[in-house]
Write an enzyme that holds these catalytic residues in place. Structure first.
Site, short mmCIF file in Angstrom:
data_model
loop_
_atom_site.label_atom_id
_atom_site.label_comp_id
_atom_site.label_asym_id
_atom_site.label_seq_id
_atom_site.Cartn_x
_atom_site.Cartn_y
_atom_site.Cartn_z
NE ARG A 1 19.46 -72.13 8.10
CZ ARG A 1 18.60 -72.58 9.15
NH1 ARG A 1 18.76 -72.31 10.32
NH2 ARG A 1 17.34 -73.36 8.85
CB SER B 1 17.76 -74.30 1.36
OG SER B 1 16.91 -75.37 1.52
CD GLU C 1 20.42 -71.54 4.00
OE1 GLU C 1 21.50 -72.22 4.23
OE2 GLU C 1 19.31 -71.80 4.12
#
Length: 354
Positions: A167, A249, A350
């Site tokens: 990520r 998420s 995130e």
């Protein structure tokens, strides 16, 4: 000469999937690299700072935005080349990601099906190095084009230059010192190219996919069938942002050493974990949040989705009052504290918090 249209006091409610009410002081719709180059020639517009808003699926707005908002709307998708092993397919940064994945399959180009239904636009996919069900963007990435927002120069980066991690990419980092290669706040992606394999084989290692295959009686699924399975699995777990505001998420799955994982397993033998090729272990953040009792709980107008503890939601449809970014982050902080106290793991959000 490119003429920029600057919009003032723009409501961003419909431009972020969390459905948080906020306004942009100034907004410019970016539909080409030339638009960005025109902005570079007007430094007064950029001087207070700027943010790029694509699909708004990876952002939490904690108030009105005083910086210039650049709404990414560069469109277009096409086959731009091929070699012995790959089709090279390009998409504009403003293209809807899921729509692009579906389009590639319609053209007969497989390889992105495991990444179906990930919210957002194509331009944000390399920034996050998005991933799901055993595939990361870097596995299918060819190159990208971006504009240097200091000089207006258009440049190209390959996978190595993007510095992909879990990520993560060079677009999420600012240079710590002269000579460092960080592009956060310095460049904006306009086009992304993908290398899709001519000889395709399905990636089916994830347990959810294996269960779905068993349920459907599939043994050798096509790319379209993998796509359909991923859509069904994600739809069952994740709320539709058009119905319940969310950013997908909310926390990254933490990656730890085998030693740390073994220590946690000794205390929590049921923890869901995935060994990684480099010897580290990925822990399931959703499982840890669930184990701490947060699934279905709420704080104010923000809550934890009842079907998936990794997803925070705007309870607006239920309460009639939109959650604020502050409420979302207060809930996120409480979850982080619970997980750290029980597991000794610090969860990292995130979404970008603005």
């Amino acid at each position: 000469m490119t003429i920029l249209r600057i919009e003032h006091n723009v409501a961003l409610d419909d431009y972020n999937t969390f459905g948080i009410a906020a306004r942009a002081r100034e907004l410019v719709r970016v539909r080409s690299a030339a638009d960005l180059q025109a902005l570079v020639e007007q430094p007064a517009l950029l001087r207070p700072g700027w943010i790029v808003l694509g699909g708004g699926s990876n952002v939490v707005l904690t108030g009105d935005v005083g910086k210039l908002v650049l709404k990414m709307e560069v469109m277009g998708k096409q086959l731009v080349g091929e070699d012995d092993k790959h089709w090279i397919v390009q998409a504009g940064a403003g293209e809807n990601w899921h729509g692009f994945v579906a389009w590639t399959l319609q053209q007969g180009w497989s390889g992105l099906e495991n990444l179906a239904l990930i919210p957002g636009v194509v331009g944000s996919s390399p920034v996050q190095n998005i991933g799901a069900y055993g595939i990361e963007l870097q596995d299918r990435f060819h190159s990208l084009e971006a504009v240097d927002m200091e000089t207006g120069r258009i440049f190209t980066l390959d996978a190595a230059q993007c510095g992909f991690g879990y990520r993560d990419s060079v677009f999420k980092h600012t240079p710590a010192r002269a000579g460092d290669y960080g592009l956060a706040g310095k460049a904006i992606i306009t086009h992304v190219r993908f290398a899709l394999p001519k000889v395709w084989k399905p990636e089916l290692d994830y347990l959810d996919l294996q269960r779905k295959m068993q349920e459907l009686g599939l043994h050798d699924p096509t790319a379209q069938q993998v796509f359909d399975m991923v859509v069904a699995i994600r739809s069952a777990k994740l709320p539709n942002p058009a119905e319940i505001g969310n950013a997908g998420s909310f926390f990254k799955n933490p990656v730890v050493s085998q030693e740390v994982c073994d220590d946690i397993i000794s205390r929590e033998p049921k923890i869901v974990h995935y060994p990684m090729p480099d010897g580290t272990v990925k822990l399931a953040a959703g499982w840890m949040i669930d184990a701490c009792g947060w699934r279905g709980k709420s704080m104010g107008n923000a809550g934890v989705y009842s079907k998936q503890a990794l997803v925070l939601v705007n309870r607006y449809p239920e309460t009639g009052v939109r959650a604020t970014g502050g409420e979302v982050m207060t809930l996120a902080g409480a979850i982080q504290t619970s997980v750290y106290e029980r597991f000794g793991i610090r969860l990292e959000p995130e979404p970008v918090v603005l």
